[in-house]
Motif scaffolding. Structure first.
Motif, PDB file in Angstrom:
ATOM      1  N   MET C   1      -0.149   7.571   4.793  1.00 44.88           N
ATOM      2  CA  MET C   1       0.777   6.457   4.961  1.00 44.88           C
ATOM      3  C   MET C   1       0.113   5.276   5.649  1.00 44.88           C
ATOM      4  O   MET C   1       0.320   4.139   5.296  1.00 44.88           O
ATOM      5  CB  MET C   1       1.943   6.968   5.815  1.00 44.88           C
ATOM      6  CG  MET C   1       3.218   6.256   5.505  1.00 44.88           C
ATOM      7  SD  MET C   1       3.473   6.129   3.728  1.00 44.88           S
ATOM      8  CE  MET C   1       3.619   4.377   3.589  1.00 44.88           C
ATOM      9  N   ARG C   3      -2.870   4.565   5.360  1.00 45.26           N
ATOM     10  CA  ARG C   3      -3.704   3.928   4.354  1.00 45.26           C
ATOM     11  C   ARG C   3      -2.892   2.915   3.548  1.00 45.26           C
ATOM     12  O   ARG C   3      -3.363   1.839   3.220  1.00 45.26           O
ATOM     13  CB  ARG C   3      -4.274   4.962   3.388  1.00 45.26           C
ATOM     14  CG  ARG C   3      -5.448   5.708   3.919  1.00 45.26           C
ATOM     15  CD  ARG C   3      -6.735   4.955   3.589  1.00 45.26           C
ATOM     16  NE  ARG C   3      -7.892   5.812   3.752  1.00 45.26           N
ATOM     17  CZ  ARG C   3      -8.449   6.485   2.759  1.00 45.26           C
ATOM     18  NH1 ARG C   3      -7.970   6.388   1.550  1.00 45.26           N
ATOM     19  NH2 ARG C   3      -9.476   7.249   2.964  1.00 45.26           N
ATOM     20  N   LEU C   4      -1.647   3.324   3.223  1.00 45.88           N
ATOM     21  CA  LEU C   4      -0.803   2.418   2.458  1.00 45.88           C
ATOM     22  C   LEU C   4      -0.582   1.140   3.255  1.00 45.88           C
ATOM     23  O   LEU C   4      -0.700   0.032   2.740  1.00 45.88           O
ATOM     24  CB  LEU C   4       0.541   3.061   2.138  1.00 45.88           C
ATOM     25  CG  LEU C   4       1.611   2.091   1.615  1.00 45.88           C
ATOM     26  CD1 LEU C   4       1.213   1.562   0.245  1.00 45.88           C
ATOM     27  CD2 LEU C   4       2.958   2.749   1.525  1.00 45.88           C
ATOM     28  N   LEU C   5      -0.262   1.333   4.523  1.00 41.91           N
ATOM     29  CA  LEU C   5      -0.012   0.160   5.355  1.00 41.91           C
ATOM     30  C   LEU C   5      -1.259  -0.715   5.387  1.00 41.91           C
ATOM     31  O   LEU C   5      -1.186  -1.934   5.278  1.00 41.91           O
ATOM     32  CB  LEU C   5       0.373   0.587   6.773  1.00 41.91           C
ATOM     33  CG  LEU C   5       1.783   1.160   6.864  1.00 41.91           C
ATOM     34  CD1 LEU C   5       2.128   1.459   8.299  1.00 41.91           C
ATOM     35  CD2 LEU C   5       2.785   0.161   6.304  1.00 41.91           C
ATOM     36  N   ALA C   7      -3.517  -0.826   3.117  1.00 50.29           N
ATOM     37  CA  ALA C   7      -3.666  -1.471   1.817  1.00 50.29           C
ATOM     38  C   ALA C   7      -2.737  -2.670   1.732  1.00 50.29           C
ATOM     39  O   ALA C   7      -3.102  -3.726   1.236  1.00 50.29           O
ATOM     40  CB  ALA C   7      -3.355  -0.471   0.706  1.00 50.29           C
ATOM     41  N   LEU C   8      -1.509  -2.480   2.268  1.00 53.62           N
ATOM     42  CA  LEU C   8      -0.565  -3.571   2.156  1.00 53.62           C
ATOM     43  C   LEU C   8      -0.898  -4.701   3.112  1.00 53.62           C
ATOM     44  O   LEU C   8      -0.604  -5.850   2.851  1.00 53.62           O
ATOM     45  CB  LEU C   8       0.839  -3.043   2.368  1.00 53.62           C
ATOM     46  CG  LEU C   8       1.295  -2.310   1.105  1.00 53.62           C
ATOM     47  CD1 LEU C   8       2.363  -1.305   1.403  1.00 53.62           C
ATOM     48  CD2 LEU C   8       1.764  -3.289   0.059  1.00 53.62           C
ATOM     49  N   LEU C   9      -1.542  -4.325   4.185  1.00 52.65           N
ATOM     50  CA  LEU C   9      -2.012  -5.372   5.086  1.00 52.65           C
ATOM     51  C   LEU C   9      -2.958  -6.286   4.333  1.00 52.65           C
ATOM     52  O   LEU C   9      -2.986  -7.492   4.526  1.00 52.65           O
ATOM     53  CB  LEU C   9      -2.764  -4.745   6.256  1.00 52.65           C
ATOM     54  CG  LEU C   9      -1.938  -4.579   7.514  1.00 52.65           C
ATOM     55  CD1 LEU C   9      -2.621  -3.628   8.463  1.00 52.65           C
ATOM     56  CD2 LEU C   9      -1.749  -5.936   8.172  1.00 52.65           C
ATOM     57  N   VAL C  11      -2.786  -6.798   1.184  1.00 50.97           N
ATOM     58  CA  VAL C  11      -1.956  -7.646   0.331  1.00 50.97           C
ATOM     59  C   VAL C  11      -1.546  -8.866   1.126  1.00 50.97           C
ATOM     60  O   VAL C  11      -1.520  -9.983   0.643  1.00 50.97           O
ATOM     61  CB  VAL C  11      -0.666  -6.917  -0.104  1.00 50.97           C
ATOM     62  CG1 VAL C  11       0.264  -7.879  -0.810  1.00 50.97           C
ATOM     63  CG2 VAL C  11      -0.989  -5.759  -1.021  1.00 50.97           C
ATOM     64  N   ALA C  12      -1.234  -8.590   2.383  1.00 50.75           N
ATOM     65  CA  ALA C  12      -0.732  -9.667   3.211  1.00 50.75           C
ATOM     66  C   ALA C  12      -1.816 -10.702   3.447  1.00 50.75           C
ATOM     67  O   ALA C  12      -1.529 -11.840   3.760  1.00 50.75           O
ATOM     68  CB  ALA C  12      -0.256  -9.110   4.544  1.00 50.75           C
ATOM     69  N   PRO C  14      -3.567 -12.619   1.620  1.00 47.53           N
ATOM     70  CA  PRO C  14      -3.442 -13.926   1.003  1.00 47.53           C
ATOM     71  C   PRO C  14      -2.385 -14.804   1.667  1.00 47.53           C
ATOM     72  O   PRO C  14      -2.463 -16.022   1.580  1.00 47.53           O
ATOM     73  CB  PRO C  14      -3.051 -13.617  -0.438  1.00 47.53           C
ATOM     74  CG  PRO C  14      -2.956 -12.153  -0.541  1.00 47.53           C
ATOM     75  CD  PRO C  14      -3.483 -11.541   0.681  1.00 47.53           C
ATOM     76  N   ALA C  15      -1.420 -14.151   2.323  1.00 45.18           N
ATOM     77  CA  ALA C  15      -0.406 -14.962   2.981  1.00 45.18           C
ATOM     78  C   ALA C  15      -1.060 -15.893   3.997  1.00 45.18           C
ATOM     79  O   ALA C  15      -0.516 -16.914   4.348  1.00 45.18           O
ATOM     80  CB  ALA C  15       0.607 -14.071   3.681  1.00 45.18           C
ATOM     81  N   PHE C  16      -2.241 -15.502   4.427  1.00 43.47           N
ATOM     82  CA  PHE C  16      -2.922 -16.355   5.393  1.00 43.47           C
ATOM     83  C   PHE C  16      -4.084 -17.107   4.751  1.00 43.47           C
ATOM     84  O   PHE C  16      -4.948 -17.603   5.425  1.00 43.47           O
ATOM     85  CB  PHE C  16      -3.439 -15.522   6.561  1.00 43.47           C
ATOM     86  CG  PHE C  16      -2.460 -14.494   6.998  1.00 43.47           C
ATOM     87  CD1 PHE C  16      -2.745 -13.158   6.836  1.00 43.47           C
ATOM     88  CD2 PHE C  16      -1.231 -14.863   7.512  1.00 43.47           C
ATOM     89  CE1 PHE C  16      -1.835 -12.197   7.205  1.00 43.47           C
ATOM     90  CE2 PHE C  16      -0.312 -13.901   7.886  1.00 43.47           C
ATOM     91  CZ  PHE C  16      -0.618 -12.569   7.732  1.00 43.47           C
ATOM     92  N   GLN C  47      -9.466  -6.255  -1.593  1.00 46.75           N
ATOM     93  CA  GLN C  47      -9.510  -5.305  -2.684  1.00 46.75           C
ATOM     94  C   GLN C  47      -9.861  -6.027  -3.969  1.00 46.75           C
ATOM     95  O   GLN C  47     -11.016  -6.098  -4.332  1.00 46.75           O
ATOM     96  CB  GLN C  47      -8.204  -4.554  -2.739  1.00 46.75           C
ATOM     97  CG  GLN C  47      -7.915  -3.910  -1.410  1.00 46.75           C
ATOM     98  CD  GLN C  47      -8.486  -2.518  -1.304  1.00 46.75           C
ATOM     99  OE1 GLN C  47      -8.732  -1.876  -2.281  1.00 46.75           O
ATOM    100  NE2 GLN C  47      -8.706  -2.047  -0.110  1.00 46.75           N
TER     101      GLN C  47
END
Lengths: 657, 194, 149
Positions: C1, C3-5, C7-9, C11-12, C14-16, C47
């Motif tokens: 889990m 790892r998912l976070l 990975a999603l971090l 994703v985040a 680009p928000a910056f 990624q």
């Protein structure tokens, strides 16, 4: 207590699914009506059991039961209710349960709506679905138990990733899964047909609504995901050719080919073997996506936790179903004598071209997605296959596809001539050319957008022309309205779906002309972009349910007159120690004014301002495509297929010789 | 269809078997990947160095202000007595802390380790070494991180093994753990010392 | 889990992807070229993002290098070669055409060719008389079938 109930329901569902598979296969094989009669009620039982289990998990999330490990890892008491519910499927375990729930829904739908199917076919279809459900239920129970308890209970959950706390993302997975899993039904129909060794027009009719439904949901799911990326990620990107996005595009392409080739089976009893193959392929690609996302073998932003045990289990299931389906295909498809002959220039010829091009695009996407993994494994080379490759490699295939899309509907069945069809489209071509030239004149030599505008107008006007011809708008204008109402909904649907793709391409072409600007502004200062003036009024603190934010006020002016006030935000989630950026978007439908708040420094803030022409049309088009699919689905002929199916056997004795 | 029988049925059979063959091949490949994930032979996230078998790029870095160790230039990596390890590190990097004891072990074994402080303030880098011990015989500062890019560094810590001819023989991205030492680095050091 | 976070971090990330306005080149045409080049280059620590889409430290540095070189008047190929020499094939989002990627680049042609062969093979095998257009009787029957539920 509730988690134990959920866990028990899962076990019950597994037993019921196995019974459904056994009774269905044996009953249909022996022709025992009594055994077959048990199958639909069992399917309903699976639905009830999985539904109950899912509700138990939702209840645990809503109650923030911190003795359940999935809740602890993904939820928090302070989270808004919507995200407590959507958090249920915002993680590996819960999303698998949602996957199986939707599969159970499909079982229930086949049991409920499939009463007009021959009982042996229905029993076999349900048996195959039961086998799939049993495999994935075993996967959940064995490796991904969503109801696993933790002791001692945690004080509170760890919270859901803030980036997932968004209404768009709450509905994205269910829609996507409705698409993926919907193809399980077409897969089951294909397997049943292979077991029976018979594919005919009736089969084409039965399979098409499921393909249509799955494809429409998948369209919505992909569209929603892309829209979410656009407004949430904050730099105006909407499609990244990420392996996981590709994994959703692949079944979409195969499904799109399937629902077109199924028409040929239905009308002409041709392309039967091919259609069966596509029905197997669409689900195979859905499963491939599931494997890629959850096994950790690829490098993607969307990948779930990787656990080799899970990867091996899913690979086993993948091989069982896909390998089994294709083995059956290799063994039994021989028996399906191809019938039906067709001329290259005809409706069916156009549909073959559509399939050829769609499948080539799918092949490019599939190979491009898997190539880095296999190059690494086999050649030991690390390469990247990214957007520049996919754009370059798919464009030459997409151009003829779009070109043929508008012409195809003008081709009569059996034997047509190209020239009359083209003659009906000359004004469409002219309009498209005008659009492209206008783009070139206004924006300079930009080949991509100009080509995009040509394609968009070609499709939209082509769909309109198709519609106009069907209702005789020009030949008998007075009767046109009545004819439009009498027109089968499938015709409305196909025109709308084709036009919808045109609308999406219009948006893509517009986005090709997007401009942006990065500026450091102090309050009172302004910056100009694409004819608009953006004035920063100030930045203040703001509070949300579970976050603190910095909120800017940006006044947008055009020719000195106020257009809109935008409030881009930067949110800090203390719990997750994350900051997200909420873009402020104002759409005029002709363009999106898109402002993102950046760092604060030197007494000012960094603003990134985008001007995205026609952006909303991308997702509007996806919505139209899905609506078109839905309209086709609501067609009386699609819904009530059985009696017509009997008759189709007589329809065309000539070609069955 | 009468002409169906005249067409080569085996060709059709082979054609119908193709999807199964493709699926089977892909399945085998995926299985190998999953196994490789477990053993570490397959890693979708690793980036190989483009410089393996080549000489390091030309560079000249000064020592961080306040350091009493010699600095590092490309010339220092040519015509060596024995293989050396070049280590990019930073005081702000957590895995570097994990790696540090292994570097100290290398120092005790007499392996020259040259350090390059990546995007680190000189005082911080020196403080890091003062607190935890200094494994380096040469120390350079790459505050802008540009020399690191010439080396193909994409994160810290990252280590390069240079042989006696001055060619890069091995690159490790991430902390050198005890396992990495035993499995990779020590055998390589023996090989290139001979 | 986690790892998912993680990975999603990412994703985040680009928000910056909002960087320093000073990073941009003053010349609009050069800046445009630099962006196009940046989209061809992979951010190695993210990624699947290009260096233009990411605000990872390394992506910033690489963006700066691309811009410096563009401003210095180097050609697109020179800029890409510069980074390719340092980071290998992995940094190029458009894989270079080599023996190892020939199959990848040939996919569109191969797929289309194989499909065309399949269609031709089917047609040759069924060298039956070309069907006639629907007779009026057949058309009527078809219409009737379409009406009957």
């Amino acid at each position: 207590m509730i988690p134990e109930l959920g866990h028990f329901a899962l076990g019950l569902a597994l037993a019921l699914a196995l019974a459904m598979a056994g009774f269905g296969l044996v009953g249909a094989h022996r022709g025992q009506a009594r055994l077959m009669g048990l199958v639909p009620p069992l399917a309903m039982g699976v639905l009830l059991a999985v539904g109950a289990s899912f509700l138990c998990l939702v209840a645990s999330f809503v109650a923030n039961d911190t003795t359940v490990s999935a809740v602890v890892a993904n939820s928090h008491s302070l989270k808004p209710l919507l995200y407590k519910v959507s958090g249920t499927w915002g993680n590996h375990e819960g999303s698998m349960l949602l996957w199986v729930l939707i599969l159970a829904l499909c079982c229930g739908a086949v049991a409920g709506f499939g009463r007009n199917l021959p009982s042996a076919l229905q029993a076999r279809v349900l048996a195959v679905l039961g086998l799939i459900a049993a495999g994935f239920l075993a996967f959940i129970i064995g490796t991904s138990d969503p109801f696993k308890r933790v002791w001692p209970p945690a004080m509170d959950g760890n919270g859901l990733n803030p980036i997932l706390q968004d209404p768009g993302l709450a509905f994205h997975p269910p829609l996507l899964y409705l698409g993926y899993v919907g193809f399980a039904v077409t897969f089951a129909f294909a397997v049943a047909a292979l077991i029976e060794g018979r594919v005919d027009a009736a089969w084409g009719r039965w399979v098409r609504p499921w393909a249509l439904a799955a494809w429409s949901f998948l369209t919505l799911g992909i569209g929603l995901g892309s829209w979410w990326a656009y407004y949430e990620l904050g730099w105006g990107g909407y499609w990244f050719w990420d392996p996981v996005e590709n994994a959703s595009l692949l079944p979409w392409l195969a499904g799109c080919a399937l629902l077109h080739s199924a028409i040929v089976v239905e009308k002409r009893e041709a392309l039967k073997t091919w259609t069966v193959f596509l029905a197997l392929l669409a689900f195979a690609l859905s499963l491939l996506g599931t494997f890629l996302v959850r096994s950790g073998v690829l490098n993607s932003v969307h990948a779930f936790a990787s656990d080799p045990a899970r990867g091996v289990f899913i690979l086993g299931l993948l091989m069982l179903y896909v390998g089994g389906g294709f083995a059956l295909f290799a063994w039994r498809a021989q028996a399906m004598a191809p019938t039906g002959v067709f001329a290259p220039v005809s409706r069916e010829g156009a549909l073959v071209l559509n399939n050829l091009l769609l499948c080539s695009v799918a092949a490019v996407v599939l190979v491009g997605t898997l190539y880095p993994m296999f190059a690494d494994l086999v050649l030991g080379q690390k390469i990247s296959v990214g957007p520049p490759f996919f754009n370059t490699a798919t464009l030459p295939l997409a151009v003829p596809l779009v070109g043929a899309m508008a012409i195809g509907p003008f081709m009569p069945w059996k034997r047509a001539r190209l020239w009359p069809a083209l003659q009906k489209l000359w004004w469409v071509a002219l309009a498209a050319l005008a659009a492209a030239l206008l783009c070139l004149a206004l924006e300079g030599v930009r080949v991509g957008p100009a080509l995009g505008f040509f394609a968009a107008i070609w499709l939209i006007m082509g769909a309109k022309a198709d519609f106009a011809q069907r209702i005789g708008l020009f030949s008998r204008p007075r009767a046109a309205f009545g004819r439009a109402l009498a027109l089968p909904r499938a015709a409305w649907g196909s025109a709308m779906a084709h036009g919808g793709l045109g609308v999406t391409i219009l948006g893509l072409a517009g986005m090709g002309l997007a401009v942006d600007r990065l500026a450091l502004l102090k309050p009172g200062e302004s910056v100009e972009l694409a004819g608009y003036e953006y004035r920063l009024d100030g930045v203040v603190d703001a509070e949300g349910a579970n976050f603190a934010a910095r909120r800017a006020t940006v006044q947008v002016l055009r020719h000195g007159r106020a257009v809109v006030t935008l409030h881009p935000e930067k949110r800090s989630f203390a719990l997750a120690r994350m900051t997200t950026s909420e873009a402020a978007i104002h759409t005029t439908w002709l363009e999106d004014l898109y402002v993102v708040l950046g760092e604060e420094r030197e007494g000012g803030v960094v603003l990134r301002i985008h001007d995205n022409p026609l952006a909303p049309w991308i997702w509007l088009g996806a919505g139209l495509m899905a609506l078109g699919g839905g309209l086709s689905l609501s067609d009386r002929r699609t819904r009530v297929a059985a009696p017509a199916a009997k008759a189709t056997a007589l329809k065309n004795p000539a070609v069955q010789a | 269809m009468s002409d169906e029988t005249t067409a080569n049925p085996w060709r059709r059979r082979a054609l119908l078997g193709l999807p199964l063959l493709a699926a089977g091949g892909a399945g085998l490949g995926f299985w190998a990947m999953l196994r490789g994930l477990g053993t570490g032979s397959y890693d979708p996230h690793g980036v190989p160095s483009a410089l393996l078998g080549k000489a390091p790029p030309d560079f000249a870095l000064a020592a961080p202000a306040g350091s009493d160790l010699p600095a590092l230039t490309a010339a220092d990596l040519r015509g060596l007595q024995r293989p050396v390890l070049v280590n990019f590190f930073a005081s702000w990097c957590v895995p570097c802390v994990i790696e540090h004891p292994q570097l100290m072990t290398l120092k005790r074994q007499g392996v020259p380790v040259f350090g390059i402080a990546y995007k680190d303030k000189p005082a911080d880098a020196l403080g890091f070494l003062a607190r935890r011990g200094n494994p380096f015989t040469r120390l350079a500062a790459d505050e802008p991180g540009r020399v690191a890019i010439d080396w193909g560094v994409y994160g810290v810590p990252e280590s390069y093994l240079i042989d006696r001819q001055g060619l890069i023989r091995w690159r490790w991205a991430g902390p050198i753990t005890e396992d990495t030492m035993a499995a990779d680095l020590l055998p390589l050091l023996r090989r290139y010392s001979a | 889990m986690r790892r998912l976070l993680l990975a999603l971090l990412l994703v985040a990330g680009p928000a910056f992807a909002l960087s320093d306005p000073a990073e941009q080149l003053p010349d609009a045409a050069q800046e445009q070229r630099a962006r196009v080049l940046g989209r061809e280059l992979r951010c190695l620590v993210c990624q699947n993002q290009s260096i233009e889409d990411s605000d990872a430290e390394l992506a910033r540095d690489l963006r700066r290098i691309v811009r410096e070189q563009v401003a210095a008047g180097r050609s697109d190929t020179q800029v890409l070669d510069y980074l390719h020499a340092r980071y290998g094939d992995f940094v190029l989002l458009r894989p270079p055409f080599t023996a190892g990627t020939a199959l990848l680049w040939a996919t569109p042609v191969l797929a289309l060719g194989a499909g065309a062969l399949l269609v031709l093979g089917l047609r040759r095998r069924r060298a039956a008389p070309v069907p006639q257009a629907l007779t009026p009787a057949e058309q009527a029957r078809l219409a009737e079938l379409d009406r009957t539920p």
